[in-house]
Design a protein around this motif. Structure first.
Motif, PDB file in Angstrom:
ATOM      1  N   THR A 242      34.083  45.703  53.444  1.00 35.19           N
ATOM      2  CA  THR A 242      34.370  44.148  53.016  1.00 35.19           C
ATOM      3  C   THR A 242      34.920  42.967  53.274  1.00 35.19           C
ATOM      4  OG1 THR A 242      35.063  46.279  50.827  1.00 35.19           O
ATOM      5  CG2 THR A 242      35.922  43.551  50.504  1.00 35.19           C
ATOM      6  N   GLU A 243      35.316  42.880  53.790  1.00 33.23           N
ATOM      7  CA  GLU A 243      35.927  42.054  54.561  1.00 33.23           C
ATOM      8  C   GLU A 243      34.760  41.006  55.566  1.00 33.23           C
ATOM      9  OE1 GLU A 243      36.703  45.636  57.774  1.00 33.23           O
ATOM     10  OE2 GLU A 243      36.632  45.118  55.280  1.00 33.23           O
ATOM     11  N   GLU A 244      33.836  41.703  55.871  1.00 33.58           N
ATOM     12  CA  GLU A 244      32.566  41.312  56.885  1.00 33.58           C
ATOM     13  C   GLU A 244      31.654  40.699  55.068  1.00 33.58           C
ATOM     14  OE1 GLU A 244      31.486  43.942  60.214  1.00 33.58           O
ATOM     15  OE2 GLU A 244      30.187  44.364  58.802  1.00 33.58           O
ATOM     16  N   LEU A 245      31.577  40.911  54.569  1.00 33.67           N
ATOM     17  CA  LEU A 245      31.641  40.479  53.267  1.00 33.67           C
ATOM     18  C   LEU A 245      32.080  38.881  52.996  1.00 33.67           C
ATOM     19  CD1 LEU A 245      29.381  40.326  50.794  1.00 33.67           C
ATOM     20  CD2 LEU A 245      30.782  41.989  49.685  1.00 33.67           C
ATOM     21  N   VAL A 246      33.513  39.285  52.771  1.00 29.98           N
ATOM     22  CA  VAL A 246      34.033  38.369  52.408  1.00 29.98           C
ATOM     23  C   VAL A 246      34.692  37.165  53.071  1.00 29.98           C
ATOM     24  CG1 VAL A 246      36.983  37.454  51.943  1.00 29.98           C
ATOM     25  CG2 VAL A 246      35.485  38.997  51.183  1.00 29.98           C
ATOM     26  N   HIS A 247      34.099  36.916  54.300  1.00 27.79           N
ATOM     27  CA  HIS A 247      34.383  36.649  55.637  1.00 27.79           C
ATOM     28  C   HIS A 247      32.539  35.658  55.184  1.00 27.79           C
ATOM     29  CE1 HIS A 247      33.240  35.417  59.793  1.00 27.79           C
ATOM     30  NE2 HIS A 247      34.626  35.423  60.425  1.00 27.79           N
ATOM     31  N   MET A 248      31.883  36.535  55.234  1.00 27.81           N
ATOM     32  CA  MET A 248      30.467  35.623  54.862  1.00 27.81           C
ATOM     33  C   MET A 248      30.448  34.806  54.227  1.00 27.81           C
ATOM     34  SD  MET A 248      26.837  37.144  54.716  1.00 27.81           S
ATOM     35  CE  MET A 248      27.141  36.933  53.127  1.00 27.81           C
ATOM     36  N   LEU A 249      30.561  35.298  52.781  1.00 19.94           N
ATOM     37  CA  LEU A 249      30.587  34.323  51.988  1.00 19.94           C
ATOM     38  C   LEU A 249      31.739  33.119  51.819  1.00 19.94           C
ATOM     39  CD1 LEU A 249      30.348  37.639  49.169  1.00 19.94           C
ATOM     40  CD2 LEU A 249      28.623  35.732  50.021  1.00 19.94           C
ATOM     41  N   GLU A 250      33.050  33.072  51.575  1.00 21.30           N
ATOM     42  CA  GLU A 250      34.251  32.152  52.498  1.00 21.30           C
ATOM     43  C   GLU A 250      33.351  31.393  52.604  1.00 21.30           C
ATOM     44  OE1 GLU A 250      36.342  32.107  50.168  1.00 21.30           O
ATOM     45  OE2 GLU A 250      36.715  33.795  49.209  1.00 21.30           O
ATOM     46  N   ASP A 251      33.121  31.965  54.100  1.00 22.25           N
ATOM     47  CA  ASP A 251      32.223  30.225  54.508  1.00 22.25           C
ATOM     48  C   ASP A 251      31.046  29.970  54.605  1.00 22.25           C
ATOM     49  OD1 ASP A 251      32.413  29.201  57.834  1.00 22.25           O
ATOM     50  OD2 ASP A 251      30.717  30.756  57.704  1.00 22.25           O
ATOM     51  N   MET A 252      30.428  30.201  53.554  1.00 24.04           N
ATOM     52  CA  MET A 252      29.459  29.576  52.581  1.00 24.04           C
ATOM     53  C   MET A 252      29.772  28.764  52.105  1.00 24.04           C
ATOM     54  SD  MET A 252      27.074  32.870  52.469  1.00 24.04           S
ATOM     55  CE  MET A 252      25.468  32.319  52.019  1.00 24.04           C
ATOM     56  N   GLY A 253      31.249  28.969  51.096  1.00 21.72           N
ATOM     57  CA  GLY A 253      31.487  27.992  50.419  1.00 21.72           C
ATOM     58  C   GLY A 253      31.495  28.579  48.956  1.00 21.72           C
ATOM     59  N   THR A 255      33.481  31.788  46.628  1.00 18.98           N
ATOM     60  CA  THR A 255      34.335  32.295  46.617  1.00 18.98           C
ATOM     61  C   THR A 255      34.481  33.263  46.011  1.00 18.98           C
ATOM     62  OG1 THR A 255      35.156  30.105  45.463  1.00 18.98           O
ATOM     63  CG2 THR A 255      36.848  32.038  44.691  1.00 18.98           C
ATOM     64  N   THR A 256      35.718  34.691  46.424  1.00 14.58           N
ATOM     65  CA  THR A 256      35.673  35.974  46.700  1.00 14.58           C
ATOM     66  C   THR A 256      36.472  35.834  45.807  1.00 14.58           C
ATOM     67  OG1 THR A 256      35.914  36.038  48.339  1.00 14.58           O
ATOM     68  CG2 THR A 256      33.777  36.503  48.175  1.00 14.58           C
ATOM     69  N   GLY A 257      38.044  35.008  46.295  1.00 13.03           N
ATOM     70  CA  GLY A 257      39.190  35.699  45.652  1.00 13.03           C
ATOM     71  C   GLY A 257      39.892  36.787  46.168  1.00 13.03           C
ATOM     72  N   VAL A 258      39.825  36.742  46.912  1.00 12.27           N
ATOM     73  CA  VAL A 258      40.463  38.048  48.814  1.00 12.27           C
ATOM     74  C   VAL A 258      41.207  37.116  49.477  1.00 12.27           C
ATOM     75  CG1 VAL A 258      39.472  40.242  49.784  1.00 12.27           C
ATOM     76  CG2 VAL A 258      38.372  39.838  47.550  1.00 12.27           C
ATOM     77  N   ASP A 259      42.157  37.694  49.952  1.00 16.58           N
ATOM     78  CA  ASP A 259      42.776  37.085  51.077  1.00 16.58           C
ATOM     79  C   ASP A 259      41.783  37.407  52.124  1.00 16.58           C
ATOM     80  OD1 ASP A 259      44.935  35.411  52.201  1.00 16.58           O
ATOM     81  OD2 ASP A 259      45.223  37.859  52.991  1.00 16.58           O
ATOM     82  N   LEU A 260      41.950  37.319  53.331  1.00 18.53           N
ATOM     83  CA  LEU A 260      40.776  38.122  54.522  1.00 18.53           C
ATOM     84  C   LEU A 260      42.131  38.738  54.778  1.00 18.53           C
ATOM     85  CD1 LEU A 260      38.632  38.950  55.945  1.00 18.53           C
ATOM     86  CD2 LEU A 260      38.323  36.211  56.667  1.00 18.53           C
ATOM     87  N   GLU A 261      43.282  38.129  55.231  1.00 20.95           N
ATOM     88  CA  GLU A 261      43.754  38.648  56.622  1.00 20.95           C
ATOM     89  C   GLU A 261      44.588  39.732  55.998  1.00 20.95           C
ATOM     90  OE1 GLU A 261      43.942  37.279  59.007  1.00 20.95           O
ATOM     91  OE2 GLU A 261      43.427  36.038  59.615  1.00 20.95           O
ATOM     92  N   SER A 262      44.696  39.899  54.178  1.00 17.79           N
ATOM     93  CA  SER A 262      45.409  40.892  53.456  1.00 17.79           C
ATOM     94  C   SER A 262      44.204  42.296  53.896  1.00 17.79           C
ATOM     95  CB  SER A 262      45.691  40.497  52.521  1.00 17.79           C
ATOM     96  OG  SER A 262      46.715  40.018  52.311  1.00 17.79           O
ATOM     97  N   LEU A 263      43.088  41.685  53.342  1.00 18.78           N
ATOM     98  CA  LEU A 263      41.823  42.616  53.882  1.00 18.78           C
ATOM     99  C   LEU A 263      41.949  43.171  55.270  1.00 18.78           C
ATOM    100  CD1 LEU A 263      40.002  43.901  51.555  1.00 18.78           C
ATOM    101  CD2 LEU A 263      38.289  42.006  52.469  1.00 18.78           C
ATOM    102  N   LEU A 264      42.266  42.903  55.638  1.00 20.41           N
ATOM    103  CA  LEU A 264      42.271  43.048  57.327  1.00 20.41           C
ATOM    104  C   LEU A 264      43.242  43.715  57.554  1.00 20.41           C
ATOM    105  CD1 LEU A 264      40.713  40.319  59.590  1.00 20.41           C
ATOM    106  CD2 LEU A 264      39.796  42.018  59.255  1.00 20.41           C
ATOM    107  N   ASP A 265      44.317  43.356  56.921  1.00 29.22           N
ATOM    108  CA  ASP A 265      45.492  44.850  57.305  1.00 29.22           C
ATOM    109  C   ASP A 265      45.176  46.015  56.780  1.00 29.22           C
ATOM    110  OD1 ASP A 265      47.395  42.662  58.869  1.00 29.22           O
ATOM    111  OD2 ASP A 265      47.936  42.245  56.983  1.00 29.22           O
ATOM    112  N   VAL A 266      44.558  45.931  55.708  1.00 29.28           N
ATOM    113  CA  VAL A 266      44.065  47.401  54.698  1.00 29.28           C
ATOM    114  C   VAL A 266      42.917  48.138  55.628  1.00 29.28           C
ATOM    115  CG1 VAL A 266      43.126  48.652  53.079  1.00 29.28           C
ATOM    116  CG2 VAL A 266      44.723  46.132  52.545  1.00 29.28           C
ATOM    117  N   ALA A 267      42.504  47.280  56.329  1.00 29.08           N
ATOM    118  CA  ALA A 267      41.105  47.621  57.191  1.00 29.08           C
ATOM    119  C   ALA A 267      41.793  48.295  58.133  1.00 29.08           C
ATOM    120  CB  ALA A 267      40.193  47.136  57.360  1.00 29.08           C
TER     121      ALA A 267
END
Length: 292
Positions: A242-253, A255-267
């Motif tokens: 999930t964090e790889e998908l969010v990372h890629m999509l957000e960089d493409m502009g 929006t996923t609505g997901v906080d990447l840093e929080s997601l990394l903490d869960v990972a």
């Protein structure tokens, strides 16, 4: 495209391919994911404990988990009995799986594809009577480890039938990571689902997402840390992280609505729970914008 919806599947699809962990840890995982901004979570599966012992405590886990009102939770079921349990537990979104491959369907559900489709037909009125929706996931849509390539027309015929019978949504599962951008384009030119579930078994997961995005798909499954797979299919390791998908999509502009840093903490938490190194590259290296 400016926004994409991600369904987090680690609590169910992720954990079903791992050694069983304690119910307390499953609750912690669902609760943590519920606070990341993810708006959809596949929480549990109501399946016989002899078939998938990792999901034996589904009722207990769901009863104790945080039900964030901003998150849509779903449960996977294998049959009518599973549907009754999901309805009794209060789920408004229910998923059922059928394999395009007859061999895989027999391995997974101990019946033929047509027999499962007949059961789904009979199940739809039950689900709708409860006020819930039913999503039909077509597993092995992009290939089967037992039968090889799957004809897109076969997948299309399954989708045509379940939609005619009243299914609310359809999804395609790349059960053993056999999809490639070419295969995605070939299948989606014949029939298009609401959601796609890719595995990264052979390293093409994010490339497949990009192809699907170009074709207009806006909903994807992903699993924190990249955990998951199918216990009834050899080599079915590794959901898209999930964090790889969010990372890629957000960089493409997008929006996923997901906080990447929080997601990394869960990972990182999931990695400790499972006691092994997870395959996520973004978990290892961090976001591209993280400085040393």
């Amino acid at each position: 495209m400016t926004a994409v919806s991600i369904r987090e599947v680690a609590p169910r699809d992720g954990l079903q391919n791992e050694e069983p962990i304690a119910a307390d840890d499953k609750v912690r995982l669902i609760d943590a994911l519920s606070g990341t901004g993810v708006r959809r979570i596949e929480a549990v599966s109501f399946v016989h404990p002899k078939a998938i012992p990792q999901m034996a405590d589904a009722d207990d886990v769901w009863a104790r988990a945080w039900h964030n009102p901003d998150v849509r939770y779903s449960a996977l079921i294998p049959n009518k009995r599973g549907a009754e349990r999901a309805i009794a537990a209060g789920f408004g979104e229910i998923e059922v799986v059928v394999s395009a491959s007859d061999t895989h369907n027999r391995r997974n559900l101990n019946r033929s594809t047509d027999e499962t489709l007949d059961e789904i037909t009979a199940m739809i009125p039950l689900v709708h009577a409860s006020g819930a929706t039913l999503e039909v996931i077509v597993a092995t849509s992009f290939g089967c480890p037992f039968e090889g390539d799957i004809d897109p027309d076969r997948v299309a015929s399954i989708v045509e039938r379940v939609r005619a019978d009243g299914a609310d949504r359809t999804a395609f599962g790349d059960t053993t990571g056999m999809a490639t951008p070419r295969r995605v384009r070939d299948l989606l030119s014949s029939v298009r689902p609401e959601l796609l579930h890719f595995h990264n078994t052979r390293g093409t997961g994010l490339a497949n997402v990009l192809t699907a995005l170009e074709l207009g798909v806006r909903e994807f499954d992903a699993s924190v840390g990249g955990i998951g797979g199918c216990p009834y299919a050899p080599g079915a390791s590794g959901n898209i992280a999930t964090e790889e998908l969010v990372h890629m999509l957000e960089d493409m502009g997008i929006t996923t609505g997901v906080d990447l840093e929080s997601l990394l903490d869960v990972a990182a938490m999931a990695e400790k729970m499972l006691g092994r190194t997870l395959p996520s590259g973004v978990l290892r290296a961090g976001p591209r914008t993280r400085l040393v």
